[in-house]
Design a protein around this motif. Structure first.
Motif, PDB file in Angstrom:
ATOM      1  N   GLN A  14       0.847  -1.189   0.000  1.00 36.91           N
ATOM      2  CA  GLN A  14       0.000   0.000   0.000  1.00 36.91           C
ATOM      3  C   GLN A  14       0.886   1.244   0.000  1.00 36.91           C
ATOM      4  O   GLN A  14       1.878   1.301   0.717  1.00 36.91           O
ATOM      5  CB  GLN A  14      -0.861  -0.018   1.257  1.00 36.91           C
ATOM      6  N   THR A  15       0.524   2.252  -0.795  1.00 35.03           N
ATOM      7  CA  THR A  15       1.267   3.509  -0.816  1.00 35.03           C
ATOM      8  C   THR A  15       0.302   4.665  -0.609  1.00 35.03           C
ATOM      9  O   THR A  15      -0.720   4.757  -1.282  1.00 35.03           O
ATOM     10  CB  THR A  15       2.028   3.699  -2.138  1.00 35.03           C
ATOM     11  N   VAL A  16       0.658   5.530   0.338  1.00 34.49           N
ATOM     12  CA  VAL A  16      -0.085   6.754   0.620  1.00 34.49           C
ATOM     13  C   VAL A  16       0.754   7.902   0.060  1.00 34.49           C
ATOM     14  O   VAL A  16       1.881   8.117   0.491  1.00 34.49           O
ATOM     15  CB  VAL A  16      -0.298   6.951   2.133  1.00 34.49           C
ATOM     16  N   TYR A  17       0.224   8.595  -0.939  1.00 31.05           N
ATOM     17  CA  TYR A  17       0.915   9.734  -1.552  1.00 31.05           C
ATOM     18  C   TYR A  17       0.362  11.023  -0.954  1.00 31.05           C
ATOM     19  O   TYR A  17      -0.863  11.187  -0.866  1.00 31.05           O
ATOM     20  CB  TYR A  17       0.697   9.749  -3.068  1.00 31.05           C
ATOM     21  N   LEU A  18       1.250  11.944  -0.566  1.00 33.16           N
ATOM     22  CA  LEU A  18       0.838  13.195   0.064  1.00 33.16           C
ATOM     23  C   LEU A  18       1.363  14.374  -0.742  1.00 33.16           C
ATOM     24  O   LEU A  18       2.568  14.488  -0.973  1.00 33.16           O
ATOM     25  CB  LEU A  18       1.377  13.253   1.495  1.00 33.16           C
ATOM     26  N   ASP A  19       0.437  15.236  -1.144  1.00 26.27           N
ATOM     27  CA  ASP A  19       0.776  16.405  -1.958  1.00 26.27           C
ATOM     28  C   ASP A  19       0.429  17.664  -1.178  1.00 26.27           C
ATOM     29  O   ASP A  19      -0.698  17.805  -0.704  1.00 26.27           O
ATOM     30  CB  ASP A  19      -0.021  16.358  -3.259  1.00 26.27           C
ATOM     31  N   LYS A  20       1.393  18.567  -1.036  1.00 23.42           N
ATOM     32  CA  LYS A  20       1.125  19.822  -0.321  1.00 23.42           C
ATOM     33  C   LYS A  20       1.355  21.057  -1.184  1.00 23.42           C
ATOM     34  O   LYS A  20       1.070  22.159  -0.762  1.00 23.42           O
ATOM     35  CB  LYS A  20       1.980  19.899   0.947  1.00 23.42           C
ATOM     36  N   ASN A  21       1.852  20.870  -2.394  1.00 28.34           N
ATOM     37  CA  ASN A  21       2.166  22.006  -3.251  1.00 28.34           C
ATOM     38  C   ASN A  21       1.428  21.867  -4.587  1.00 28.34           C
ATOM     39  O   ASN A  21       1.821  21.062  -5.438  1.00 28.34           O
ATOM     40  CB  ASN A  21       3.679  22.079  -3.490  1.00 28.34           C
ATOM     41  N   PRO A  22       0.381  22.679  -4.811  1.00 31.17           N
ATOM     42  CA  PRO A  22      -0.385  22.551  -6.058  1.00 31.17           C
ATOM     43  C   PRO A  22       0.394  22.986  -7.299  1.00 31.17           C
ATOM     44  O   PRO A  22       0.002  22.652  -8.416  1.00 31.17           O
ATOM     45  CB  PRO A  22      -1.589  23.473  -5.834  1.00 31.17           C
ATOM     46  N   ASP A  23       1.505  23.681  -7.107  1.00 31.16           N
ATOM     47  CA  ASP A  23       2.290  24.158  -8.251  1.00 31.16           C
ATOM     48  C   ASP A  23       3.284  23.125  -8.769  1.00 31.16           C
ATOM     49  O   ASP A  23       3.875  23.314  -9.830  1.00 31.16           O
ATOM     50  CB  ASP A  23       3.042  25.450  -7.880  1.00 31.16           C
TER      51      ASP A  23
ATOM     52  N   GLU B  54      -2.718  22.888   4.067  1.00 29.24           N
ATOM     53  CA  GLU B  54      -3.593  22.008   3.301  1.00 29.24           C
ATOM     54  C   GLU B  54      -2.764  20.917   2.644  1.00 29.24           C
ATOM     55  O   GLU B  54      -1.586  21.111   2.352  1.00 29.24           O
ATOM     56  CB  GLU B  54      -4.317  22.777   2.190  1.00 29.24           C
ATOM     57  N   LEU B  55      -3.396  19.790   2.416  1.00 30.68           N
ATOM     58  CA  LEU B  55      -2.764  18.731   1.627  1.00 30.68           C
ATOM     59  C   LEU B  55      -3.846  17.886   1.001  1.00 30.68           C
ATOM     60  O   LEU B  55      -5.014  17.991   1.341  1.00 30.68           O
ATOM     61  CB  LEU B  55      -1.807  17.880   2.465  1.00 30.68           C
ATOM     62  N   ARG B  56      -3.430  17.073   0.044  1.00 24.71           N
ATOM     63  CA  ARG B  56      -4.346  16.119  -0.580  1.00 24.71           C
ATOM     64  C   ARG B  56      -3.623  14.791  -0.664  1.00 24.71           C
ATOM     65  O   ARG B  56      -2.389  14.724  -0.589  1.00 24.71           O
ATOM     66  CB  ARG B  56      -4.822  16.613  -1.938  1.00 24.71           C
ATOM     67  N   VAL B  57      -4.392  13.718  -0.822  1.00 23.73           N
ATOM     68  CA  VAL B  57      -3.855  12.363  -0.708  1.00 23.73           C
ATOM     69  C   VAL B  57      -4.301  11.522  -1.897  1.00 23.73           C
ATOM     70  O   VAL B  57      -5.432  11.646  -2.368  1.00 23.73           O
ATOM     71  CB  VAL B  57      -4.334  11.719   0.613  1.00 23.73           C
ATOM     72  N   ALA B  58      -3.407  10.669  -2.369  1.00 32.86           N
ATOM     73  CA  ALA B  58      -3.746   9.629  -3.345  1.00 32.86           C
ATOM     74  C   ALA B  58      -3.342   8.295  -2.712  1.00 32.86           C
ATOM     75  O   ALA B  58      -2.373   8.232  -1.944  1.00 32.86           O
ATOM     76  CB  ALA B  58      -3.006   9.838  -4.662  1.00 32.86           C
ATOM     77  N   LEU B  59      -4.070   7.242  -3.024  1.00 38.25           N
ATOM     78  CA  LEU B  59      -3.790   5.917  -2.457  1.00 38.25           C
ATOM     79  C   LEU B  59      -3.707   4.870  -3.555  1.00 38.25           C
ATOM     80  O   LEU B  59      -4.495   4.897  -4.500  1.00 38.25           O
ATOM     81  CB  LEU B  59      -4.906   5.504  -1.498  1.00 38.25           C
ATOM     82  N   ARG B  60      -2.750   3.946  -3.366  1.00 44.02           N
ATOM     83  CA  ARG B  60      -2.614   2.829  -4.307  1.00 44.02           C
ATOM     84  C   ARG B  60      -2.295   1.556  -3.537  1.00 44.02           C
ATOM     85  O   ARG B  60      -1.469   1.544  -2.638  1.00 44.02           O
ATOM     86  CB  ARG B  60      -1.489   3.093  -5.297  1.00 44.02           C
ATOM     87  N   MET B  61      -2.969   0.489  -3.896  1.00 46.49           N
ATOM     88  CA  MET B  61      -2.655  -0.838  -3.398  1.00 46.49           C
ATOM     89  C   MET B  61      -2.207  -1.655  -4.597  1.00 46.49           C
ATOM     90  O   MET B  61      -2.821  -1.595  -5.660  1.00 46.49           O
ATOM     91  CB  MET B  61      -3.882  -1.486  -2.744  1.00 46.49           C
TER      92      MET B  61
ATOM     93  N   THR C  50      -7.405  13.244  -3.573  1.00 42.55           N
ATOM     94  CA  THR C  50      -8.612  13.747  -2.919  1.00 42.55           C
ATOM     95  C   THR C  50      -8.635  15.266  -3.108  1.00 42.55           C
ATOM     96  O   THR C  50      -7.679  15.845  -3.622  1.00 42.55           O
ATOM     97  CB  THR C  50      -8.568  13.462  -1.404  1.00 42.55           C
ATOM     98  N   GLY C  51      -9.683  15.909  -2.660  1.00 41.53           N
ATOM     99  CA  GLY C  51      -9.685  17.363  -2.612  1.00 41.53           C
ATOM    100  C   GLY C  51      -8.706  17.828  -1.528  1.00 41.53           C
ATOM    101  O   GLY C  51      -8.193  17.023  -0.742  1.00 41.53           O
ATOM    102  N   TRP C  52      -8.466  19.113  -1.476  1.00 39.09           N
ATOM    103  CA  TRP C  52      -7.552  19.675  -0.475  1.00 39.09           C
ATOM    104  C   TRP C  52      -8.198  19.615   0.893  1.00 39.09           C
ATOM    105  O   TRP C  52      -9.356  19.991   1.067  1.00 39.09           O
ATOM    106  CB  TRP C  52      -7.186  21.118  -0.844  1.00 39.09           C
ATOM    107  N   LEU C  53      -7.426  19.133   1.872  1.00 41.08           N
ATOM    108  CA  LEU C  53      -7.899  19.021   3.255  1.00 41.08           C
ATOM    109  C   LEU C  53      -7.123  19.997   4.125  1.00 41.08           C
ATOM    110  O   LEU C  53      -5.896  19.920   4.203  1.00 41.08           O
ATOM    111  CB  LEU C  53      -7.675  17.605   3.776  1.00 41.08           C
ATOM    112  N   ALA C  54      -7.839  20.922   4.758  1.00 46.53           N
ATOM    113  CA  ALA C  54      -7.197  21.899   5.630  1.00 46.53           C
ATOM    114  C   ALA C  54      -6.924  21.287   6.987  1.00 46.53           C
ATOM    115  O   ALA C  54      -7.668  20.440   7.461  1.00 46.53           O
ATOM    116  CB  ALA C  54      -8.088  23.123   5.776  1.00 46.53           C
TER     117      ALA C  54
END
Length: 186
Positions: free
Chosen positions: A76-85, A148-155, A176-180
């Protein structure tokens, strides 16, 4: 109108309570929950329910599977994105979904792991076999404490080696959408 001592005390207490309640907004974590459905049914580790919480101190990802096993081949991989640019996530936590394995939080660039090695900070993975749940928790300090951050998940299940089964939450590389962090409670 003349106020009695008891009335003046009650009015003063009510005013103080109102001031406290209106000046301090209750902070709670922003949460994203969804059902993923049976879209990787050839695997016992098909993601079914996901709950992501972006709190003031940590990010928590809880994933429910139909049949989490101590022995298997799934990752399982949890991807975390904090920079929309920037294209892709800045961090990923990858963990095998079986016993006797290790996990790591790493930096990412353009969907590729950087060569820096694992990040040395506070994070954990708890595989709850009897409940068919995997819980990932990452201190926000590890991620630079983003607002804020957003997350993607892959199994990915490598059950037979030649035909891996991949299950993304939503579409491939979809966030996902941005989560504050610490949004006011509704």
């Amino acid at each position: 109108m003349k106020l009695t001592r008891r009335t003046r005390t009650a009015v003063a207490l009510a005013a103080a309570a109102t001031a406290v309640l209106t000046s301090v907004a209750p902070a709670s974590a922003e949460t994203y929950s969804t059902d993923d459905g049976a879209d990787a049914t050839a695997s016992l580790t098909d993601m079914r329910k996901v709950r992501i919480t972006h709190g003031t101190e940590k990010v928590s990802v809880r994933i429910t599977y139909p049949n989490l096993k101590k022995r298997g081949q799934a990752i399982q991989t949890v991807y975390l994105d904090k920079n929309p640019d920037r294209r892709g996530p800045e961090f990923a936590l990858t963990t095998p979904l079986f016993s006797g394995s290790d996990y790591a939080l790493v930096r990412m660039r353009k969907w590729k792991i950087s060569s820096d090695g694992p990040i040395d900070c506070a994070y954990s993975v708890d595989l709850r076999w009897r409940r068919d749940v995997a819980v990932v928790e990452i201190d926000r300090d590890c991620l630079g404490s983003p607002d804020e951050l957003r997350v993607a998940l892959r199994m990915k299940d490598l059950h037979d080696g030649s035909h891996p089964i991949t299950d993304w939450l939503g579409d491939r590389r979809e966030f996902t959408g941005w989560l504050a962090s610490g949004s006011p409670a509704a």
